[in-house]
Design a protein around this motif. Structure first.
Motif, PDB file in Angstrom:
ATOM      1  N   ARG A  18      -4.138  33.802   8.198  1.00  0.00           N
ATOM      2  CA  ARG A  18      -4.274  34.939   7.697  1.00  0.00           C
ATOM      3  C   ARG A  18      -5.639  35.430   7.423  1.00  0.00           C
ATOM      4  NH1 ARG A  18      -2.954  36.058   1.493  1.00  0.00           N
ATOM      5  NH2 ARG A  18      -2.219  38.759   1.757  1.00  0.00           N
ATOM      6  N   LEU A  19      -6.177  36.307   8.697  1.00  0.00           N
ATOM      7  CA  LEU A  19      -7.051  36.384   8.473  1.00  0.00           C
ATOM      8  C   LEU A  19      -7.330  37.736   7.269  1.00  0.00           C
ATOM      9  CD1 LEU A  19      -7.868  37.235  12.281  1.00  0.00           C
ATOM     10  CD2 LEU A  19      -8.709  35.035  11.470  1.00  0.00           C
ATOM     11  N   ASP A  20      -8.978  37.626   7.055  1.00  0.00           N
ATOM     12  CA  ASP A  20      -9.116  39.166   5.805  1.00  0.00           C
ATOM     13  C   ASP A  20      -9.446  39.951   7.025  1.00  0.00           C
ATOM     14  OD1 ASP A  20      -9.092  36.704   4.196  1.00  0.00           O
ATOM     15  OD2 ASP A  20     -12.345  36.731   4.625  1.00  0.00           O
ATOM     16  N   PRO A  21      -8.599  41.775   6.273  1.00  0.00           N
ATOM     17  CA  PRO A  21      -9.484  42.730   7.203  1.00  0.00           C
ATOM     18  C   PRO A  21     -11.190  42.261   7.702  1.00  0.00           C
ATOM     19  CG  PRO A  21      -8.543  43.211   4.846  1.00  0.00           C
ATOM     20  CD  PRO A  21      -9.086  41.675   5.144  1.00  0.00           C
ATOM     21  N   GLY A  22     -10.920  42.975   9.230  1.00  0.00           N
ATOM     22  CA  GLY A  22     -12.153  42.686   9.650  1.00  0.00           C
ATOM     23  C   GLY A  22     -12.214  41.305  10.088  1.00  0.00           C
ATOM     24  N   MET A  71       2.980  38.142  12.513  1.00  0.00           N
ATOM     25  CA  MET A  71       3.591  38.017  11.333  1.00  0.00           C
ATOM     26  C   MET A  71       3.185  39.613  10.431  1.00  0.00           C
ATOM     27  SD  MET A  71       3.437  34.518  11.147  1.00  0.00           S
ATOM     28  CE  MET A  71       4.090  33.507   8.902  1.00  0.00           C
ATOM     29  N   GLU A  72       2.002  39.809  10.527  1.00  0.00           N
ATOM     30  CA  GLU A  72       1.943  40.463   9.012  1.00  0.00           C
ATOM     31  C   GLU A  72       0.329  41.641   9.498  1.00  0.00           C
ATOM     32  OE1 GLU A  72       0.920  40.738   4.314  1.00  0.00           O
ATOM     33  OE2 GLU A  72       0.145  39.143   5.723  1.00  0.00           O
ATOM     34  N   GLY A  73       0.440  43.258   9.866  1.00  0.00           N
ATOM     35  CA  GLY A  73      -0.839  43.042   9.885  1.00  0.00           C
ATOM     36  C   GLY A  73      -0.744  43.720  11.461  1.00  0.00           C
ATOM     37  N   GLU A  74      -2.385  43.843  11.577  1.00  0.00           N
ATOM     38  CA  GLU A  74      -2.708  45.111  13.038  1.00  0.00           C
ATOM     39  C   GLU A  74      -3.874  44.313  13.795  1.00  0.00           C
ATOM     40  OE1 GLU A  74      -0.117  47.030  13.847  1.00  0.00           O
ATOM     41  OE2 GLU A  74       0.926  46.901  12.478  1.00  0.00           O
ATOM     42  N   GLY A  75      -3.779  43.866  14.790  1.00  0.00           N
ATOM     43  CA  GLY A  75      -4.882  42.963  15.644  1.00  0.00           C
ATOM     44  C   GLY A  75      -4.984  44.045  17.242  1.00  0.00           C
ATOM     45  N   LEU A  76      -5.916  42.775  17.463  1.00  0.00           N
ATOM     46  CA  LEU A  76      -6.704  43.580  18.649  1.00  0.00           C
ATOM     47  C   LEU A  76      -7.183  42.003  19.351  1.00  0.00           C
ATOM     48  CD1 LEU A  76      -7.232  45.744  20.506  1.00  0.00           C
ATOM     49  CD2 LEU A  76      -9.984  45.582  19.764  1.00  0.00           C
ATOM     50  N   TYR A  77      -5.896  41.827  20.094  1.00  0.00           N
ATOM     51  CA  TYR A  77      -5.985  40.238  20.754  1.00  0.00           C
ATOM     52  C   TYR A  77      -6.476  40.790  22.334  1.00  0.00           C
ATOM     53  CZ  TYR A  77      -3.923  36.410  23.214  1.00  0.00           C
ATOM     54  OH  TYR A  77      -3.573  35.919  23.749  1.00  0.00           O
ATOM     55  N   ASN A 115      -8.853  41.167  13.470  1.00  0.00           N
ATOM     56  CA  ASN A 115      -7.665  42.180  12.484  1.00  0.00           C
ATOM     57  C   ASN A 115      -8.440  43.576  12.759  1.00  0.00           C
ATOM     58  OD1 ASN A 115      -6.455  43.468  10.631  1.00  0.00           O
ATOM     59  ND2 ASN A 115      -7.202  41.512   8.408  1.00  0.00           N
ATOM     60  N   VAL A 116      -7.388  44.616  12.586  1.00  0.00           N
ATOM     61  CA  VAL A 116      -8.503  45.486  12.566  1.00  0.00           C
ATOM     62  C   VAL A 116      -7.790  46.476  11.462  1.00  0.00           C
ATOM     63  CG1 VAL A 116      -8.815  45.416  14.939  1.00  0.00           C
ATOM     64  CG2 VAL A 116      -6.199  46.411  14.541  1.00  0.00           C
ATOM     65  N   GLY A 117      -6.185  46.087  10.972  1.00  0.00           N
ATOM     66  CA  GLY A 117      -6.579  46.625  10.106  1.00  0.00           C
ATOM     67  C   GLY A 117      -6.868  46.592   8.804  1.00  0.00           C
ATOM     68  N   LYS A 118      -5.770  47.454   7.111  1.00  0.00           N
ATOM     69  CA  LYS A 118      -6.507  47.525   6.698  1.00  0.00           C
ATOM     70  C   LYS A 118      -6.356  46.061   5.629  1.00  0.00           C
ATOM     71  CE  LYS A 118      -7.271  52.428   6.256  1.00  0.00           C
ATOM     72  NZ  LYS A 118      -7.271  53.714   5.876  1.00  0.00           N
ATOM     73  N   GLY A 119      -5.199  45.708   5.423  1.00  0.00           N
ATOM     74  CA  GLY A 119      -4.336  44.974   5.222  1.00  0.00           C
ATOM     75  C   GLY A 119      -4.646  42.759   6.060  1.00  0.00           C
TER      76      GLY A 119
END
Length: 116
Positions: A47-51, A69-75, A102-106
Motif C-alpha cells: 500500500r504505497l503512500d501518495p507520491g 487493487m486500489e488507486g492510480e499508478g504509473l508502471y 503512486n500518482v493518485g491522491k490516495g
C-alpha cells in the motif's frame, strides 16, 4: 495454506527498491521466508503512500506479478510507462526491469507475487 488478512502484521517499509516514500505491506509469504520446495518467494499486499514508488529494479532469476487493487499508478517496464488502475495485472518476466509510482491522491494498493 490459508493466511488471514487480520493475522498478517502490517510492516512499514521505506524506499522500496530505492524508490521514494514509504508503504505498509502485509505478507502471506515474506521475502525472508523459506518454504522448502516452493517456487513462491514473496506474496503480499503493498500500500504505497501518495507520491511513493517502488524503484526500478531488474528480475534476473525470478518473475513478478502485480494486481492493482486500489488507486492510480504509473508502471514502467523496460523504460516504457503505462498508466495503471484497479483490476490491471502487470506480469514481469525474468530478465526485465520495472518500477511503479503512486500518482493518485490516495493510496496505491496492489498484490505482489514473486516466483522462481
Amino acid at each position: 495454506m490459508i493466511r488471514k488478512f487480520h493475522d498478517m502484521t502490517p510492516v512499514r517499509r521505506e524506499n522500496l527498491q530505492g524508490g521514494d516514500g514509504g508503504s505498509w505491506n502485509r505478507y502471506a509469504i515474506a521475502p525472508h521466508d523459506d518454504l522448502d520446495g516452493s517456487h513462491f518467494r514473496m506474496i503480499g499486499t503493498i500500500r504505497l503512500d501518495p507520491g511513493a514508488s517502488v524503484g526500478e529494479h531488474e528480475h534476473l532469476t525470478n518473475e513478478e506479478l502485480y494486481v492493482i487493487m486500489e488507486g492510480e499508478g504509473l508502471y514502467t517496464e523496460d523504460g516504457v510507462e503505462h498508466k495503471v488502475s484497479p483490476g490491471d495485472m502487470l506480469v514481469l518476466q525474468r530478465g526485465h526491469s520495472h518500477s511503479i509510482r503512486n500518482v493518485g491522491k490516495g493510496h496505491l494498493t496492489f498484490l505482489a507475487v514473486i516466483v522462481d
